[in-house]
Design a protein around this motif. Structure first.
Motif, mmCIF file in Angstrom:
data_model
loop_
_atom_site.group_PDB
_atom_site.id
_atom_site.type_symbol
_atom_site.label_atom_id
_atom_site.label_comp_id
_atom_site.label_asym_id
_atom_site.label_seq_id
_atom_site.Cartn_x
_atom_site.Cartn_y
_atom_site.Cartn_z
ATOM 1 N N LYS A 127 46.389 24.008 -7.753
ATOM 2 C CA LYS A 127 46.211 23.907 -9.204
ATOM 3 C C LYS A 127 45.834 22.499 -9.672
ATOM 4 C CE LYS A 127 49.356 27.753 -10.100
ATOM 5 N NZ LYS A 127 50.576 28.229 -10.822
ATOM 6 N N LEU A 128 46.387 21.490 -9.028
ATOM 7 C CA LEU A 128 46.106 20.129 -9.466
ATOM 8 C C LEU A 128 44.931 19.500 -8.713
ATOM 9 C CD1 LEU A 128 49.714 18.629 -9.949
ATOM 10 C CD2 LEU A 128 48.044 19.240 -11.719
ATOM 11 N N ALA A 129 44.996 19.529 -7.394
ATOM 12 C CA ALA A 129 44.004 18.810 -6.596
ATOM 13 C C ALA A 129 42.553 19.203 -6.906
ATOM 14 C CB ALA A 129 44.301 18.983 -5.110
ATOM 15 N N PRO A 130 42.223 20.489 -7.041
ATOM 16 C CA PRO A 130 40.817 20.837 -7.302
ATOM 17 C C PRO A 130 40.300 20.310 -8.637
ATOM 18 C CG PRO A 130 42.056 22.750 -6.538
ATOM 19 C CD PRO A 130 43.061 21.686 -6.868
ATOM 20 N N ASN A 131 41.196 19.965 -9.532
ATOM 21 C CA ASN A 131 40.809 19.525 -10.868
ATOM 22 C C ASN A 131 41.017 18.032 -11.091
ATOM 23 O OD1 ASN A 131 40.273 22.275 -12.040
ATOM 24 N ND2 ASN A 131 42.399 22.541 -11.406
ATOM 25 N N THR A 132 41.441 17.321 -10.030
ATOM 26 C CA THR A 132 41.745 15.899 -10.135
ATOM 27 C C THR A 132 40.524 15.069 -9.767
ATOM 28 O OG1 THR A 132 44.100 16.228 -9.694
ATOM 29 C CG2 THR A 132 43.192 14.041 -9.240
ATOM 30 N N LYS A 133 40.159 14.164 -10.667
ATOM 31 C CA LYS A 133 38.993 13.311 -10.450
ATOM 32 C C LYS A 133 39.327 12.099 -9.591
ATOM 33 C CE LYS A 133 35.386 10.801 -12.970
ATOM 34 N NZ LYS A 133 34.821 10.505 -14.308
ATOM 35 N N ALA A 134 40.555 11.562 -9.745
ATOM 36 C CA ALA A 134 40.902 10.347 -9.013
ATOM 37 C C ALA A 134 42.408 10.183 -8.937
ATOM 38 C CB ALA A 134 40.276 9.124 -9.683
ATOM 39 N N ILE A 154 57.064 14.819 4.245
ATOM 40 C CA ILE A 154 56.409 16.028 3.732
ATOM 41 C C ILE A 154 55.614 15.688 2.479
ATOM 42 C CG2 ILE A 154 56.782 18.346 2.811
ATOM 43 C CD1 ILE A 154 59.333 18.503 4.484
ATOM 44 N N ARG A 155 56.196 14.871 1.612
ATOM 45 C CA ARG A 155 55.495 14.481 0.388
ATOM 46 C C ARG A 155 54.217 13.704 0.697
ATOM 47 N NH1 ARG A 155 60.876 14.754 -0.832
ATOM 48 N NH2 ARG A 155 61.446 15.514 -2.922
ATOM 49 N N THR A 156 54.286 12.862 1.710
ATOM 50 C CA THR A 156 53.100 12.106 2.093
ATOM 51 C C THR A 156 51.994 13.028 2.605
ATOM 52 O OG1 THR A 156 54.446 10.177 2.647
ATOM 53 C CG2 THR A 156 52.243 10.257 3.585
ATOM 54 N N LYS A 157 52.374 14.063 3.344
ATOM 55 C CA LYS A 157 51.381 15.042 3.833
ATOM 56 C C LYS A 157 50.789 15.822 2.659
ATOM 57 C CE LYS A 157 49.385 17.322 7.283
ATOM 58 N NZ LYS A 157 48.631 18.381 6.594
ATOM 59 N N ILE A 158 51.615 16.215 1.695
ATOM 60 C CA ILE A 158 51.115 16.900 0.504
ATOM 61 C C ILE A 158 50.084 16.022 -0.206
ATOM 62 C CG2 ILE A 158 51.741 17.746 -1.807
ATOM 63 C CD1 ILE A 158 54.455 18.577 -0.621
ATOM 64 N N TYR A 159 50.427 14.758 -0.345
ATOM 65 C CA TYR A 159 49.556 13.814 -1.045
ATOM 66 C C TYR A 159 48.221 13.650 -0.309
ATOM 67 C CZ TYR A 159 48.026 9.317 -3.015
ATOM 68 O OH TYR A 159 47.308 8.316 -3.595
ATOM 69 N N ALA A 160 48.269 13.477 1.003
ATOM 70 C CA ALA A 160 47.055 13.308 1.784
ATOM 71 C C ALA A 160 46.173 14.546 1.704
ATOM 72 C CB ALA A 160 47.398 12.979 3.238
ATOM 73 N N ASP A 161 46.794 15.722 1.790
ATOM 74 C CA ASP A 161 46.030 16.975 1.703
ATOM 75 C C ASP A 161 45.439 17.164 0.311
ATOM 76 O OD1 ASP A 161 46.673 17.440 4.332
ATOM 77 O OD2 ASP A 161 48.214 18.939 3.911
ATOM 78 N N ALA A 162 46.173 16.727 -0.702
ATOM 79 C CA ALA A 162 45.660 16.830 -2.070
ATOM 80 C C ALA A 162 44.440 15.944 -2.245
ATOM 81 C CB ALA A 162 46.750 16.443 -3.066
ATOM 82 N N GLN A 163 44.499 14.728 -1.731
ATOM 83 C CA GLN A 163 43.345 13.839 -1.822
ATOM 84 C C GLN A 163 42.132 14.451 -1.139
ATOM 85 O OE1 GLN A 163 45.117 10.083 -0.277
ATOM 86 N NE2 GLN A 163 44.424 9.210 -2.219
ATOM 87 N N ALA A 164 42.344 15.036 0.027
ATOM 88 C CA ALA A 164 41.233 15.663 0.747
ATOM 89 C C ALA A 164 40.663 16.834 -0.058
ATOM 90 C CB ALA A 164 41.712 16.143 2.121
ATOM 91 N N ARG A 165 41.547 17.617 -0.665
ATOM 92 C CA ARG A 165 41.122 18.770 -1.481
ATOM 93 C C ARG A 165 40.339 18.298 -2.703
ATOM 94 N NH1 ARG A 165 43.420 24.016 -2.205
ATOM 95 N NH2 ARG A 165 41.835 25.238 -3.332
ATOM 96 N N SER A 166 40.720 17.167 -3.247
ATOM 97 C CA SER A 166 40.034 16.635 -4.434
ATOM 98 C C SER A 166 38.724 15.950 -4.066
ATOM 99 C CB SER A 166 40.933 15.625 -5.168
ATOM 100 O OG SER A 166 42.154 16.192 -5.554
ATOM 101 N N GLY A 167 38.545 15.656 -2.790
ATOM 102 C CA GLY A 167 37.383 14.896 -2.386
ATOM 103 C C GLY A 167 37.527 13.422 -2.683
ATOM 104 N N ALA A 168 38.802 12.984 -2.877
ATOM 105 C CA ALA A 168 39.044 11.575 -3.225
ATOM 106 C C ALA A 168 38.942 10.689 -1.993
ATOM 107 C CB ALA A 168 40.430 11.444 -3.856
#
Length: 390
Positions: free
Chosen positions: A239-246, A376-390
């Protein structure tokens, strides 16, 4: 301020300071807590630590301060020097991990006296003898501390630490682009998928990013439950990562650029953004329900400090009610003294409602903690960045 600091003859900044207070100390904090645990693994309790000389009431002629860049009003440091004839040397770091690594590898011989760790790091630092006990009899201004910021979980009796500065996390949004009222983290998640899709920013902080989802789900922000963290992961990634610009630390810059409409933000950084934005009337900051982080940076004395009397005297001055407004005005965040809101009102500081949350907001905040689940939080964060294309 920077030019003024350069003219102070007896305050020596040994490392480059931030160019101005616009680059918040909080904006420098990324990768929350993970490297710090690794840095501490090299320093066990069985390691012999150098001892500090006992306090005797006589101030030493020197004080070595190790703190975040540009995190104290130079005029106050100069006032301490002038009053006590103490040479103050200031060295700076950019993360708790850097501080921890320095203290753990030096084993009490770092040369530093006063240090400024974030509260969540203190339990691990105490396990490895990196901080020494304070003598509160030498810090009489402790009696002026606001009880909201004393006796925290990481140091229940303030044996090792005293609040230096504090703040919380929320979000700021452009009311011209997002016209409905927003009050909760669930509102943040919903809006990121609609009006703010592609113009949302999240903080560069794994704990803070996961906290959005955990709060919306009704879980503790510090949960170690893997099922709860997996639910949070799905919210962040789907829900968040695909819509996050940065993912940004300097929220003020994001507001000024005009390319964002919804930004997760530390309250003091949002205040900076409002002070610099061309259209501050179009922005609104929210202390979201149901909860958010209460972070706290703390004065402490490093194990092996060679100037303990000067260290205690310095901390005592920097928490004085007489210096509180000057510190707040310089660093952008309040220190933990009682009555500071009233002082700020008299001083007519801008955006005071962003500096001082209402008591009902303070009562629902949850201080961040370091736990093994930070991995676990760090992995979530890294995966979110990848999903966002950041």
């Amino acid at each position: 301020m920077s030019e003024m600091a350069g003219r102070i003859p007896d305050v020596h900044f040994l490392a480059p300071r931030a160019a101005s207070t616009r680059l918040s100390r909080r904006a420098l904090l990324a990768g929350f807590g993970v490297v710090g645990l690794g840095a501490l693994s090299a320093c066990g309790r069985n390691t012999t630590m150098a001892a500090s000389p006992p306090t005797d009431g006589e101030l030493e002629s020197k004080l070595n301060l190790y703190s975040w860049g540009d995190y104290d009003n130079p005029e106050l440091i100069e006032a301490f020097k002038a009053k006590n004839d103490v040479l103050v040397q200031v060295d700076s770091y950019g993360s708790n991990e850097e501080l921890i690594a320095k203290l753990s590898t030096s084993r009490g011989t770092s040369g530093y006296d006063v240090v400024v760790p974030t509260g969540s790091n203190i339990p691990q630092m105490l396990k490895h003898d990196l901080l020494q006990e304070l003598d509160l009899d030498l810090i009489p201004n402790f009696t002026h501390m606001d009880p909201n910021f004393t006796h925290q979980y990481f140091d229940p009796d303030n044996t090792y630490s005293i609040c230096k500065a504090w703040g919380t996390t929320g979000f700021v949004y452009n009311t011209k682009k997002i016209t409905h009222e927003m009050t909760s983290w669930q509102d943040f998640i919903d809006t990121a998928q609609k009006e703010a899709a592609g113009t949302t920013s999240l903080l560069e902080d794994p704990w803070e990013v996961s906290a959005i989802a955990l709060a919306a789900l009704g879980y503790s922000l510090n949960t170690q439950d893997e099922k709860e963290l997996e639910e949070a992961r799905r919210v962040v990634l789907d829900k968040l990562a695909p819509n996050t610009k940065a993912y940004i630390g300097n929220v003020a810059t994001g507001m000024i650029q005009g390319s964002f409409t919804l930004l997760q933000a530390f309250n003091g950084d949002a205040r900076q953004g409002l002070s610099e934005a061309a259209d501050p009337e179009n922005w609104k900051f929210v202390f979201p329900t149901p909860s958010a982080n209460l972070w706290m940076d703390c004065w402490a004395i490093a194990t092996g400090a060679q100037h303990p009397d000067s260290a205690h005297a310095f901390i005592n001055q920097m928490i004085s009610p007489e210096t509180a407004v000057e510190q707040l005005d310089y660093i952008g965040y309040p220190i933990g003294t009682k009555g500071l809101a009233e002082q700020a009102k008299k001083a007519e500081l801008d955006e005071q409602d962003l500096i001082f949350p209402a008591q009902k907001v303070l009562d629902r905040l949850e201080p961040s903690k370091q736990t093994p689940a930070d991995q676990i939080r760090t992995k979530i964060y890294a995966d979110a960045q990848a999903r966002s294309g950041a």
